[in-house]
Design an enzyme around this catalytic site. Structure first.
Site, mmCIF file in Angstrom:
data_model
loop_
_atom_site.group_PDB
_atom_site.id
_atom_site.type_symbol
_atom_site.label_atom_id
_atom_site.label_comp_id
_atom_site.label_asym_id
_atom_site.label_seq_id
_atom_site.Cartn_x
_atom_site.Cartn_y
_atom_site.Cartn_z
ATOM 1 N N TRP A 47 -88.460 93.467 7.451
ATOM 2 C CA TRP A 47 -87.229 92.866 7.972
ATOM 3 C C TRP A 47 -86.237 94.010 8.231
ATOM 4 O O TRP A 47 -85.969 94.794 7.311
ATOM 5 C CB TRP A 47 -86.701 91.898 6.910
ATOM 6 C CG TRP A 47 -85.465 91.151 7.271
ATOM 7 C CD1 TRP A 47 -85.197 90.549 8.472
ATOM 8 C CD2 TRP A 47 -84.346 90.902 6.418
ATOM 9 N NE1 TRP A 47 -83.964 89.937 8.401
ATOM 10 C CE2 TRP A 47 -83.432 90.129 7.159
ATOM 11 C CE3 TRP A 47 -84.036 91.232 5.103
ATOM 12 C CZ2 TRP A 47 -82.221 89.699 6.632
ATOM 13 C CZ3 TRP A 47 -82.839 90.806 4.564
ATOM 14 C CH2 TRP A 47 -81.944 90.051 5.326
ATOM 15 N N ASP A 102 -88.995 90.270 -2.322
ATOM 16 C CA ASP A 102 -88.054 89.513 -1.500
ATOM 17 C C ASP A 102 -88.761 88.217 -1.139
ATOM 18 O O ASP A 102 -89.784 88.237 -0.440
ATOM 19 C CB ASP A 102 -87.712 90.337 -0.250
ATOM 20 C CG ASP A 102 -86.706 89.626 0.649
ATOM 21 O OD1 ASP A 102 -86.472 88.411 0.452
ATOM 22 O OD2 ASP A 102 -86.157 90.279 1.553
ATOM 23 N N ALA A 125 -88.024 84.789 0.692
ATOM 24 C CA ALA A 125 -87.031 84.081 1.506
ATOM 25 C C ALA A 125 -87.619 82.842 2.183
ATOM 26 O O ALA A 125 -86.896 82.135 2.884
ATOM 27 C CB ALA A 125 -86.463 85.030 2.567
ATOM 28 N N LYS A 133 -83.566 79.248 4.103
ATOM 29 C CA LYS A 133 -84.583 78.590 4.911
ATOM 30 C C LYS A 133 -85.083 77.304 4.253
ATOM 31 O O LYS A 133 -85.116 76.270 4.892
ATOM 32 C CB LYS A 133 -85.787 79.515 5.135
ATOM 33 C CG LYS A 133 -85.425 80.923 5.540
ATOM 34 C CD LYS A 133 -84.892 81.038 6.941
ATOM 35 C CE LYS A 133 -83.932 82.199 7.108
ATOM 36 N NZ LYS A 133 -84.464 83.501 7.260
HETATM 37 N N1 PMP Z 1 -85.305 88.544 3.329
HETATM 38 C C1 PMP Z 1 -86.009 88.286 4.429
HETATM 39 C C2 PMP Z 1 -87.375 88.885 4.567
HETATM 40 C C3 PMP Z 1 -85.482 87.471 5.427
HETATM 41 O O1 PMP Z 1 -86.203 87.216 6.517
HETATM 42 C C4 PMP Z 1 -84.199 86.915 5.247
HETATM 43 C C5 PMP Z 1 -83.607 86.040 6.298
HETATM 44 N N2 PMP Z 1 -83.659 86.504 7.592
HETATM 45 C C6 PMP Z 1 -83.504 87.215 4.066
HETATM 46 C C7 PMP Z 1 -84.098 88.032 3.133
HETATM 47 C C8 PMP Z 1 -82.141 86.728 3.711
HETATM 48 O O2 PMP Z 1 -81.548 85.718 4.354
HETATM 49 P P1 PMP Z 1 -80.152 85.141 3.951
HETATM 50 O O3 PMP Z 1 -79.242 86.261 3.575
HETATM 51 O O4 PMP Z 1 -79.692 84.427 5.168
HETATM 52 O O5 PMP Z 1 -80.364 84.221 2.796
#
Ligand code: PMP
Length: 394
Positions: free
Chosen positions: A127, A208, A210, A243
């Site tokens: 990411w 991570d 998500a 998500k």
């Molecule tokens: N980690 C990954 C791999 C993601 O794809 C995302 C969202 N795009 C996030 C963390 C964090 O998203 P958010 O801060 O919107 O909760």
């Protein structure tokens, strides 16, 4: 002072969203930004979240601050959701954070505070925000091979070869499930090999997660994270509710520090709360409260699980439909990987020129590295995309 600032590169994915909006072609298809959309192109508020919000509006009597670490009930509910009974609570320190991004950022900050010499190993690709946050924090970052351009699966041999460089105290960032941007994931045998290696060296995994519930199911998607948490002396876990609860703008995340030596918990928890205090003081609570209500109320939880499962199955069906359609058009299994990938994304594995051609000739928008958001499709647009892929000679 402001005249000393330099122009910074725009976030590529967000810029793509703006270009899509400005495109006048009515048949345009947006497979860019990582937001779930239902077949009607809407990012819905989940039923259970809406019901919790209504109840919260009626029941909430104050907006006074909660706590630096956030509401402990939120941490408990999220820890149970992600870790199940893999680790007992006294081995976990946790803070609520603004989104998963906040959790990632606070995790890196904790690493920097505890061990400024730690190097952070991230998958290539990952990411993009991982890389830009690490760069902004001036933390030494090393990319390890991850994606095999031929098979469009994980290049596990390359990954392990690159991880042979890790040293004691280094951090290895891993995606718990539904790898972003590739959609290619480690299997449990591979996870076990990674854990064995990290433990042998004394390196620390940071996970991570998500997209729990977007891949193979709520429990299945947590399996690797649970395994790592139960088998490594120290683990950091950055979780996002954006998500799987559909509450993107509420900024709801959790950072966990899992440790086998529970005597370190008080100091670790204090350090995490301290970091919240320094960076933004109290974390947001609205989204956290909704998540807590949904997870702790039997009826709301059942309804949320049902809607999340329907969402997951919709994406899986689109994957299969796209793979089948490409199989039909090309007469080959070259695109079978789309059905094997998990989560919201797949990396098509084509060149930026081809991605640009899809945009220019077919009004199909995907990220330059050929990441496509499966949830941007529906049954009607899958054949349009498949035909465009073939027409472009991808
Ligand atoms: N980690 C990954 C791999 C993601 O794809 C995302 C969202 N795009 C996030 C963390 C964090 O998203 P958010 O801060 O919107 O909760």
């Amino acid at each position: 002072m402001f005249d000393r600032l330099n122009e910074l590169p725009a976030d590529k994915i967000l810029a793509l969203g703006a270009a899509f909006k400005a495109d006048p072609r009515p048949e345009k298809i947006d497979l860019g930004v990582g937001v779930y959309k239902n077949p009607e192109g809407v990012t819905p508020i989940m039923r259970a979240v809406k019901a919790a919000e209504k109840r919260l509006w009626e029941e909430e009597t104050t907006k006074a601050y909660v706590a630096l670490a956030g509401d402990p009930a939120y941490a408990d509910a999220m820890i149970a959701l992600i870790l199940g009974d893999a680790v007992t609570r006294e081995h976990i320190a946790a803070i609520a954070t603004p989104g998963g991004t906040g959790a990632v950022r606070q995790g890196f900050d904790l690493v920097k505070m505890a061990n400024p010499d730690a190097r952070v190993f991230v998958s290539d690709p990952t990411w993009p925000n991982h890389l830009s946050i690490l760069k902004h924090m001036k933390m030494e970052t090393i990319q390890y091979r991850y994606f095999d351009d031929e098979t469009r699966g994980v290049d596990f041999g390359g990954m392990m070869e690159d991880l042979a460089q890790i040293r004691a105290g280094d951090i290895v960032l891993l995606h718990g499930c539904c790898h972003n941007p590739t959609g290619a994931n480690l299997n449990m045998v591979e996870w076990k090999a990674v854990v064995e290696h990290l433990n042998a060296v004394g390196a620390i995994p940071m996970i991570d997660i998500a997209y729990q519930g977007f891949g193979d199911g709520l429990e299945q998607d947590a399996e690797a994270t649970r395994f790592v948490a139960a088998n490594c002396p120290e683990v950091l876990i950055a979780a996002s509710c954006s998500k799987n609860f559909g509450i993107y703008r509420e900024r709801t995340g959790l950072l966990m520090a899992v440790m086998q030596d529970a005597s370190r918990n008080k100091i670790t928890q204090g350090s995490l709360s301290y970091l919240n205090r320094q960076n933004y003081s109290f974390p947001p609570d609205h989204g956290a409260k909704l998540v807590t209500m949904v997870l702790t109320d039997e009826a709301l939880r059942a309804d949320w699980k049902k809607e999340l499962e329907d969402t997951r199955l919709t994406m899986l069906e689109l994957r299969q439909q796209l793979a089948d359609e490409l199989q039909r058009l090309t007469g080959s299994d070259r695109f079978g990987f789309i059905a094997q990938h998990r989560g919201m994304f797949s990396r098509l594995g084509t060149t930026p020129e081809m991605v640009e051609k899809l945009r220019a000739d077919h009004a199909i928008y995907m990220v330059g590295d050929s990441r496509l958001n499966i949830a941007g499709l529906n049954q009607r647009t899958v054949p349009i995309l498949a035909k465009a892929i073939v027409d472009c000679g991808i």
